[in-house]
Design an enzyme around this catalytic site. Sequence first.
Site, PDB file in Angstrom:
ATOM      1  N   ARG A 276      63.084  59.636   6.096  1.00 34.96           N
ATOM      2  CA  ARG A 276      62.686  59.999   7.293  1.00 34.96           C
ATOM      3  C   ARG A 276      63.528  60.866   7.903  1.00 34.96           C
ATOM      4  O   ARG A 276      64.758  60.555   8.134  1.00 34.96           O
ATOM      5  CB  ARG A 276      62.626  58.810   8.278  1.00 34.96           C
TER       6      ARG A 276
ATOM      7  N   HIS B 106      53.628  63.107   8.926  1.00 36.12           N
ATOM      8  CA  HIS B 106      53.777  61.677   8.612  1.00 36.12           C
ATOM      9  C   HIS B 106      52.492  60.939   7.844  1.00 36.12           C
ATOM     10  O   HIS B 106      51.841  60.265   8.361  1.00 36.12           O
ATOM     11  CB  HIS B 106      53.843  60.738  10.166  1.00 36.12           C
TER      12      HIS B 106
ATOM     13  N   GLN C 133      51.706  57.093   7.869  1.00 35.31           N
ATOM     14  CA  GLN C 133      50.799  56.576   9.067  1.00 35.31           C
ATOM     15  C   GLN C 133      49.337  56.964   8.906  1.00 35.31           C
ATOM     16  O   GLN C 133      48.570  56.084   9.006  1.00 35.31           O
ATOM     17  CB  GLN C 133      51.485  57.319  10.067  1.00 35.31           C
TER      18      GLN C 133
ATOM     19  N   ASP D 158      49.397  59.274  20.750  1.00 33.30           N
ATOM     20  CA  ASP D 158      50.660  59.137  20.573  1.00 33.30           C
ATOM     21  C   ASP D 158      51.828  59.678  21.575  1.00 33.30           C
ATOM     22  O   ASP D 158      51.423  60.420  22.426  1.00 33.30           O
ATOM     23  CB  ASP D 158      51.253  59.874  19.069  1.00 33.30           C
TER      24      ASP D 158
ATOM     25  N   CYS E  40      49.905  55.044  16.900  1.00 32.70           N
ATOM     26  CA  CYS E  40      50.951  54.727  15.543  1.00 32.70           C
ATOM     27  C   CYS E  40      51.782  53.855  15.862  1.00 32.70           C
ATOM     28  O   CYS E  40      52.601  53.240  14.987  1.00 32.70           O
ATOM     29  CB  CYS E  40      51.762  56.057  15.089  1.00 32.70           C
TER      30      CYS E  40
ATOM     31  N   ARG F  16      50.170  49.687   7.482  1.00 35.82           N
ATOM     32  CA  ARG F  16      51.136  50.703   6.959  1.00 35.82           C
ATOM     33  C   ARG F  16      51.828  49.871   5.481  1.00 35.82           C
ATOM     34  O   ARG F  16      51.933  50.437   4.511  1.00 35.82           O
ATOM     35  CB  ARG F  16      52.456  50.735   7.887  1.00 35.82           C
TER      36      ARG F  16
END
Length: 303
Positions: free
Chosen positions: A104, A131, A134, A222, A262, A290
């Site tokens: 990340r 991402h 996700q 988001d 998310c 996930r």
Amino acid sequence: MKRDLVSLADWSRQEIWEVLDLAVHLKREHKAGVRHDQVLEGKSLAMVFQKPSLRTRVSFEMGMRHLGGHALYLGPEEIKLGQRETTEDIALVLSRYVDGIMARVFGHEDMEELARHATVPVINGLSDLLHPCQALGDMLTILERKRELAGLTLTFIGDGNNVAHSLIHICAKLGMAFRIACPPGHEPDGAIVEAARSSGANVQVGHDVREAARDSDVLYTDVWTSMGQEVGAESRRQAFQGFRVDLELLKLGRPGCTVMHCLPAHYDEELSYEASRHPASAIFDQAENRLHAQKAVLALLLA
Ligand code: CP
Ligand code: NVA
């Protein structure tokens, strides 16, 4: 040859379905008590984090454990990516110790550099640009609720950010229409939109929340301020007023419209608490999925 998951743009429709099909299978068996701890027995995953995380960290760690492998957490203070030594050297050194790297990072170019130099698979656990994990978990979630993906319309309310970009990629691959309503100046990356459109995908970018929400199968939102954008948070808060999913907006969607986020969420901003707890909300399924989607990715890339 090693395979990375840096961007879903590099993955074919077939490869994405391979992940989703395997994720469905692994999830079903896991719920039935079947163990999969032979799949990655003796394998290890380095998890490099430049930013905080709850879901990505725990789901990858538990995913490796379920598959019989081991995950090693390397936080921002440990590796100091790009500060203590070069990203190239970090990739080469980690490749001598572990069987895969999940990272990340802030700059997407750091993810690409890790992948370029590592001799083991690199999995993007979020960059400023993308991402992908996700988006894979999200498609599993939508599939569970709708039983199909092609032909659906996913509408994103808010910032044209990393999550939106990976959703554009995956919607384009899987035959879903993608719409976004965002404040002017916060549109998704033009190159990502254009590439999706030129592959034949239906991608609509606009600024009217209610118009975008109409007849949607999924309303996705988001945070207004992503990790790393904190300096501009106040002016973003002004710009994003009204870019919010709530029960009123949900009424404009198709019957059975699903609310997605998310997480982490800001309930006084982009998502109302009521909408998040409504039966239409899939936000905790997304978090769970996930785990299952990433187990499929790990099994396919590291086994
Ligand atoms: N959705 C997501 O990636 O959450 P974390 O930042 O907690 O990992
Ligand atoms: N867009 C958000 C997603 C967090 C999972 C961020 O980058 O902070």
